[in-house]
Scaffold this active site. Structure first.
Site, PDB file in Angstrom:
ATOM      1  N   LEU A  57       0.848  -1.180   0.000  1.00 54.86           N
ATOM      2  CA  LEU A  57       0.000   0.000   0.000  1.00 54.86           C
ATOM      3  C   LEU A  57       0.890   1.238   0.000  1.00 54.86           C
ATOM      4  CD1 LEU A  57      -2.100  -2.190   0.836  1.00 54.86           C
ATOM      5  CD2 LEU A  57      -3.198  -0.424   2.221  1.00 54.86           C
ATOM      6  N   ASN A  79       4.769   7.191  -0.954  1.00 56.19           N
ATOM      7  CA  ASN A  79       5.896   6.572  -1.647  1.00 56.19           C
ATOM      8  C   ASN A  79       7.240   6.943  -1.030  1.00 56.19           C
ATOM      9  OD1 ASN A  79       6.655   4.778  -3.806  1.00 56.19           O
ATOM     10  ND2 ASN A  79       7.522   6.533  -4.883  1.00 56.19           N
ATOM     11  N   ARG A 108      37.643  22.095  -1.259  1.00 63.09           N
ATOM     12  CA  ARG A 108      37.750  23.468  -0.764  1.00 63.09           C
ATOM     13  C   ARG A 108      38.667  23.570   0.470  1.00 63.09           C
ATOM     14  NH1 ARG A 108      32.163  26.757  -0.194  1.00 63.09           N
ATOM     15  NH2 ARG A 108      32.927  28.834  -0.732  1.00 63.09           N
ATOM     16  N   GLU A 150      38.084  29.617  -0.702  1.00 59.95           N
ATOM     17  CA  GLU A 150      38.514  28.624   0.285  1.00 59.95           C
ATOM     18  C   GLU A 150      38.840  29.169   1.673  1.00 59.95           C
ATOM     19  OE1 GLU A 150      40.902  25.212  -1.987  1.00 59.95           O
ATOM     20  OE2 GLU A 150      41.622  27.221  -2.468  1.00 59.95           O
TER      21      GLU A 150
END
Length: 1325
Positions: free
Chosen positions: A253, A257, A903, A1253
């Site tokens: 059933l 989902n 990074r 960075e």
């Protein structure tokens, strides 16, 4: 019972905003209609409902009178079949750049809320769905709407905190005044600039939204859709459903989902028959009864929450204890998109052992109504309901019809708790519910139910503990016995699935202690008899998490007196922001399919180290649509590949060296067929012993060469001079890049001379070109690599993208057809590797003042199965001047997928270890750690261990400004007071500096760039350079540079793409150096054009740009120019420790404050202030976004993200379900960013600095603030001095480090009485 003849393969009808869609059938396809209807705005980020990139809005008519219901859903989990009579709105349906933007789209773009843009459509649709239901949302509404979205280098705070989201409560102030003292002489020059002006935004007009189609309001009938492998049946009545369940007892059933979809996608399970009961009236029932509230099993969790919230408002408090517990669990249950479709019944019968709600239902004794064709029965949820893992007592032909959640009574108290790695949208580590009822007007326990998830294969009741405590008074003695009993009853095998055994066992006791305090407090309020109140310093332990309105400030400088037409240095919006917000920005997989296009799926190794004995493709080749199976024998050129040295293979030959090693590829007509066939390939192996961890590599001396060393001074002499010597070590875990757009390649053979066009999501076009040419055995001039934009990269697409693009190119050449492959999230994480895990071992000598005189540090990085790119030694001292220092670096050769650039490229790991020994020194000396940091800091003109002189050194300015804007001293005093007043919650604070070198240190030849600028007759300019756009705003900055040099508006300049056919031999877009390199190359090209146009400007000084261009054209002047730049005076020799590895350094300082829950290990990020030296910013809006995004990525690295491998080398954390990156709730409540003023950098374009960075490591301030809080907690238990805390600082590590009687109770069970005697004596309630 048979299907109605008219119902087999019914027509599926739904509306896709203005489009009416009718399909004859649909199997279990997801809602992603990308190519069938040409809408690519909805992005696929994970395929499991965990990232939010695929969010769309679904609208349905209500059973009751209008209006229709609008709700956000994850398209990746929504079966097409479930959309019958629904209206679907994607990001394209609410606005476009060409027509008109929706206010939501305009706000996220103009408020600088979009960087790479891949997740932007999902965020837009989450907000849009909220506004369709509530045009005036509160802060809580907005927070809930964004819970299903994750952050990956997102300019988060500027966007989320903006006062443009229609919330009723708005406290943010805009404006960026000078923060100098009142006596500042520069104050008269201060101008005010806004990152954006909310008053200019379009107002929201709810009357202009799309009207729900009338034809979708018709009643639903029985439907059936027969797909390729799945039969989907949607009954229209309960009778039909029960008949179908009798006919197909094994049918699943499905309502939302959210479970079955993941099982079919990732667990390779197949359910031939699916019953969809979402529209059956009885299953959507909500009814109040005498004993509680009855919910139909198909009621969604969102509806459950709405009903219970109403009940809590209407009913007496004593009746709603269970309801409030359910609501507390729902706060942290997945994301809003999942709650909107997931059903109560599905949550129960899925029988997950870590369910958030089942412990509540079990502890509350909820009644369940089960139905079958034979009748109904009512049962109570107790410990017999779950007979085994993922099993219930439901018979095969039964369904769950109703659940009744009971009212509570006077004298009954109920609480629920959930502890997970991340607060928002995460699966539970341990979840529990606790229910106690007392004899009337007493504190004697009449009944007690303690239910736990995460402590067994099923949700369990602590029956023995409850039995022993029933009839007892709620007192300290009961607490003592309860904790002892739980320690004995709630046990776990050391090898229990999920690990964290000590932590999970400790949580069972800690959470009961919280419940004990909550009940004690309520008893003291409710009873007339004397009950001891909870100690004031214990009270906060019982408090639930409360949201606080976020706030932020961004401070930046625009040069005084700058010409208004000069756009450099101004906060210009990202050039693609509007397209990203409308879904019109094109990414690699958005390119329309070619008519004869094929799809490729990888066949990868399931063993970490093994010989390949046999490959069986018989079953795979029988899958419909399969065209070819490719192995190493099909490679026409060389099978050797690699970014620096050719130590890898395109496809494995005889041996595999990691799980995820690419062995072969399947090519088929669709992606689904290719993936299905790839899973059907059977491979037999002869296994060899793998090396997985750094410790295993050290034991067997498995290292890549060379071993690196940097040394300065004489460390032996330094240790002799030191007053004290400490030794320690720290482990820093790896990190998955988790770019929202996974690796994708489309290879198109051009039919002659071996030519091929490659559309690739890569940071390195030239490297891709060269390696593809090498694999195909053709010259590089036959391969064109094109990149429009990427949905994030972070270094992960610098080298590792080539492992996919070379395979796809081989397939395309062999089959003479276009071939496409976009990896699923779990595949991408499996095969590509990430940031290197590091082990740092150190020996530090220091004086009693805290001055460090000698350091010996050794780094071991887990490089994986190839050398790739690995580095760390250049950042081993961070910002500190150590006179005698030696650093050694070992790259461990292991059987994991090759780790790669990420990074920061080794810098964060090197600096993290540095801050560890710095903290140890401060604790040992008993000195404030910020004092020790400041004492040891570099000064202008000092030299690094690699002999580079520090010039334009601004760390001291950053430090002082950070202390000022964060009000550090006041915060420290307030924290000390808070910690004195709270035993089980502690706050901590830390100030961390960073010094980050800028250049491509891996290869000297990479420090170059090219550009090509075309000027057309109409005056428009086409700009091309060697850098790629991945969200960092590179193209925007380069247009600004060209605009300034040429003296024309940005609107006249366009960048189409990056291509090897226009700019050859490009450097990777990496190491934060792309603006420096490409900006100078563009400057060079534009200056050439200026020189050619100068005669015409002189001749016609009052002319326009167009006049000068036309005049030059008619005079036959070349209006196209190349530009080139190479960084001068670069190079370093490890052998002699001489040279200059970096062009310059970027500096920054961050101060962070956190609050730690000592009982659970949870923490809250309360405050962060960042001061970053970016020189003269090219674009403050983009640079602030980069600072915020890097910082949040660092927060993930140091506090959340944990890659877990099995002893056999299998990655266990694949996808957002198991691997957690920061979400909106992880952003510090207060986040301030200041770009350092008056700090020009003479070594980069227009005095700017790199920014991508350097800020990442500043998130270590959060880690060390956590460690500071733990230090305060340990002091309560008499523990002082240095202690080890590895990174990331997960709740498990935090809780285990906060040693107390609860942790000792679990670790030393035989000594329970001794520890509890000590505990009650020291901490009586």
């Amino acid at each position: 019972f048979c299907l109605s003849p008219n119902s087999v393969n019914c027509l599926l009808l739904f509306h896709l905003f203005v489009h009416r869609v009718v399909k004859s059938f649909a199997g279990n396809c997801s809602l992603t209609l990308r190519f069938t209807v040409g809408l690519t705005g909805t992005k696929l980020g994970c395929a499991e409902g965990g990232c939010g990139a695929c969010t769309v809005m679904v609208s349905r008519s209500s059973p009751s009178p209008p209006p229709p219901r609008h709700f956000a859903v994850n398209a990746c989990l929504a079966p097409l079949c479930s959309l019958h009579h629904s209206a679907v709105t994607t990001v394209e349906g609410i606005g476009s750049v060409a027509s008109k933007l929706h206010p939501v789209q305009e706000r996220i773009a103009r408020a600088h809320g979009s960087q790479c843009g891949f997740c932007t459509p999902g965020i837009v649709m989450s907000m849009y769905a909220l506004l369709r239901n509530n045009p005036q949302p509160s802060l809580l509404d907005i927070e809930e709407a964004f819970q299903g979205e994750v952050l990956r280098s997102y300019q988060s705070k500027t966007f989320v905190c903006s006062p443009c989201w229609w919330q009723k409560e708005t406290y943010m102030e805009s404006g960026w005044p000078c923060t100098c003292s009142e006596a500042c002489t520069k104050r008269e020059y201060v101008e005010y600039f806004l990152l954006y002006n909310p008053s200019e935004f379009m107002p929201l007009d709810p009357t202009q939204e799309i009207i729900f189609p009338i034809e979708l309001k018709k009643p639903l009938k029985q439907l059936c859709f027969q797909g390729e492998r799945v039969l989907w049946i949607q009954p229209s009545s309960l009778t039909e459903l029960l008949d179908f369940k009798t006919q197909y007892p094994e049918a699943r059933l499905v309502v939302g989902n959210t479970e079955v979809g993941i099982e079919m996608k990732f667990k390779n399970l197949l359910y031939p028959v699916i019953l969809a009961p979402a529209f059956i009236p009885e299953l959507n029932t909500v009814q109040r009864t005498a004993d509680g509230i009855l919910f139909g099993a198909a009621c969604t969790l969102t509806r459950l929450g709405m009903v219970l919230r109403d009940a809590v408002q209407e009913l007496p408090t004593y009746q709603t204890e269970v309801f409030r517990a359910v609501l507390e669990q729902l706060r942290w249950f997945a994301g809003q998109q999942v709650r909107n479709v997931a059903a109560i019944g599905g949550n129960i019968v899925t029988a997950s052992p870590i369910s958030d709600l089942n412990p509540v239902f079990l502890a509350a004794g909820c009644k369940l109504t089960l139905a079958s064709k034979g009748g109904k029965r009512v049962i109570e949820m107790d410990d017999s309901f779950f007979p085994g893992y993922r099993k219930t007592v439901l018979k095969p032909d039964e369904i769950l019809l109703f659940i009744e959640i009971p009212f509570t009574k006077k004298g009954q108290y109920f609480s629920a708790f959930k502890q997970s790695q991340r607060r928002e949208d995460d699966i539970a580590t341990v979840t529990c519910a606790m229910n106690v009822a007392f004899e009337e007007n007493t504190n004697s326990v009449r009944n007690l139910r303690l239910s736990y998830g995460g402590m067994a294969p099923t949700t369990v009741l602590a029956k023995e503990t409850c039995k022993r405590l029933t009839g007892r008074k709620w007192s300290d003695e009961l607490l003592q016995d309860a904790c002892s009993l739980l320690a004995k009853e709630m046990t776990l095998d050391p090898s229990a699935p999920g690990g964290m055994v000590t932590y999970r066992r400790t949580l069972t006791i800690s959470l009961f202690f919280k419940f004990y305090l909550i009940v004690q407090h309520k008893l003291a309020q409710d009873l007339n008899v004397e009950v001891r109140y909870v100690r004031p310093d214990y009270a906060s332990a019982a408090e639930l998490f409360h949201s606080v309105f976020p706030c932020s400030t961004q401070l930046f400088q625009v040069p005084p007196g700058q010409n208004k037409d000069d756009v450099v240095g101004r906060p210009i919006m990202h050039l693609s922001a509007l397209k990203q917000a409308t879904g019109e920005a094109v990414y690699c997989d958005d390119i329309p399919c070619y008519d004869n296009e094929l799809h490729l799926a990888l066949v990868t190794s399931t063993k970490a180290h093994a010989f390949i004995e046999n490959i069986d493709t018989k079953e795979a080749m029988c899958v419909p649509g399969v065209v070819a199976f490719l192995t190493a024998k099909d490679i026409p050129g060389s099978n050797r590949t690699g970014p620096a040295v050719y130590d890898e293979t395109v496809l494995a030959e005889d041996m595999v060296t990691c799980v995820g090693h690419i062995i072969a590829a399947i090519v088929a007509d669709t992606q689904a067929h290719a993936q299905r066939a790839a899973k059907a390939v059977k491979i037999t192996y002869k296994e060899l012993k793998p090396v997985v961890t750094i410790q295993e590599a050290i034991s067997c001396k498995s290292f890549y060469q060379p071993t690196r060393k940097i040394e300065q001074g004489n460390i032996e002499e330094g240790f002799k001079k030191a007053d004290h010597i400490l030794e320690g070590e720290m482990h820093i875990g790896g990190q998955e890049h988790f770019y929202l757009e996974t690796n994708c390649t489309l290879a198109v053979p051009r039919g002659e001379d071996g030519e091929m066009e490659m559309f690739v999501s890569t940071q390195s076009t030239s490297k891709t070109q060269m390696l593809v040419a090498k694999a195909l055995g053709v010259p590089a001039n036959r391969i064109v690599c094109r990149v429009k934009r990427m949905g994030g990269g972070f270094g992960g697409k610098e080298c590792r993208s080539t492992i996919l693009s070379t395979v796809v190119a081989v397939a395309a050449q062999k089959l003479k057809k276009p071939v496409r492959c976009m990896l699923d999230r779990d595949e991408d994480m499996l095969v590509t590797g990430g940031r290197h895990p590091f082990l740092g071992r150190y020996k530090v000598g220091f004086m009693k003042t805290g001055r460090i005189v000698s350091l010996e540090v050794t780094y071991y990085s887990n490089a994986g199965n190839s050398a790739d790119l690995s580095l760390a030694l250049f950042h081993m001292e961070n910002c500190y001047n150590i006179p005698h220092i030696r650093g050694m670096g070992y790259m461990c050769k292991t059987n994991l997928p090759s780790n790669t650039a990420f990074r920061g490229f080794g810098g964060p790991q090197g600096m993290m270890v540095a801050e560890s020994w710095m903290g140890d020194v401060a604790l040992h000396c008993g000195l404030p750690v910020e004092q020790v940091r400041r004492l040891n800091m570099y000064k202008q003109g000092d030299r690094t261990p690699f002999t580079q002189r520090l010039e334009q050194f601004t760390i001291d300015r950053c430090w002082e400004e950070c202390l000022s804007i964060s009000q550090y001293n006041q915060r420290r005093k307030a924290i000390e007071q808070f910690n004195r007043q709270h035993r089980w919650k502690k706050r901590g604070i830390a100030v961390i500096p960073t010094k980050f070198g800028i250049t491509l240190t891996s290869n000297l030849y990479s420090i170059q760039a090219g550009a090509l600028v075309h000027v057309y007759i109409d005056g428009s300019v086409l700009l091309t350079h060697g850098g790629t756009e991945m969200g960092q705003g590179l193209h925007t900055k380069m247009v600004q540079v060209a605009s300034k040099v040429l003296g024309i508006p940005c609107s006249k300049i366009h960048i189409s793409e990056t291509s090897t056919s226009t700019v050859p031999n490009t450097s990777p877009t990496a190491a934060s150096a792309s603006s420096d390199l490409n900006g100078m190359a563009i400057y060079d090209a534009c200056q050439t054009l200026n020189q050619r146009l100068q005669p015409y400007k002189t001749k016609n000084p009052k002319g326009t740009w167009e006049d000068w261009v036309k005049a030059a054209y008619f005079d036959r002047v070349n209006l196209s120019a190349n530009g080139f730049y190479k960084t001068p005076d670069m190079g370093y020799d490890f052998e002699t420790n001489e040279g200059k590895p970096f062009n310059y350094f970027s500096y920054g300082v961050a101060c962070s404050e956190v609050e730690v829950d000592c009982l659970t290990g949870d923490h809250k990020n309360l405050h962060t202030s960042i001061v970053m030296d970016v020189g003269n910013s090219l674009n403050p809006a983009i640079d602030i976004g980069q600072v915020e995004g890097a910082f949040m990525q660092g927060v993930g690295l140091f506090t959340l993200e944990e890659l877990l491998y099995s002893p056999e080398g299998v990655l266990l954390t694949r996808g957002p379900g198991m691997y957690k990156i920061p979400a909106f709730g992880d952003i510090p409540t207060e986040l301030n960013v200041s770009l350092l003023r008056d700090a020009p950098n003479e070594k980069a374009i227009f005095s700017s600095k790199a920014v991508g960075e350097p800020p990442l490591f500043l998130a270590a301030s959060v880690f060390y603030a956590i460690k500071d809080a733990i230090t305060a907690a340990r002091a309560e238990s008499g523990l002082r001095g240095p202690f080890r805390l590895d990174s990331p600082a997960t709740p498990e590590r935090i809780r285990n480090a906060c040693e107390d009687s609860f942790t000792k109770l679990v670790l030393h069970l035989p000594y329970i009485d001794i520890f509890w005697g000590f505990f009650l004596k020291k901490f009586p309630t």
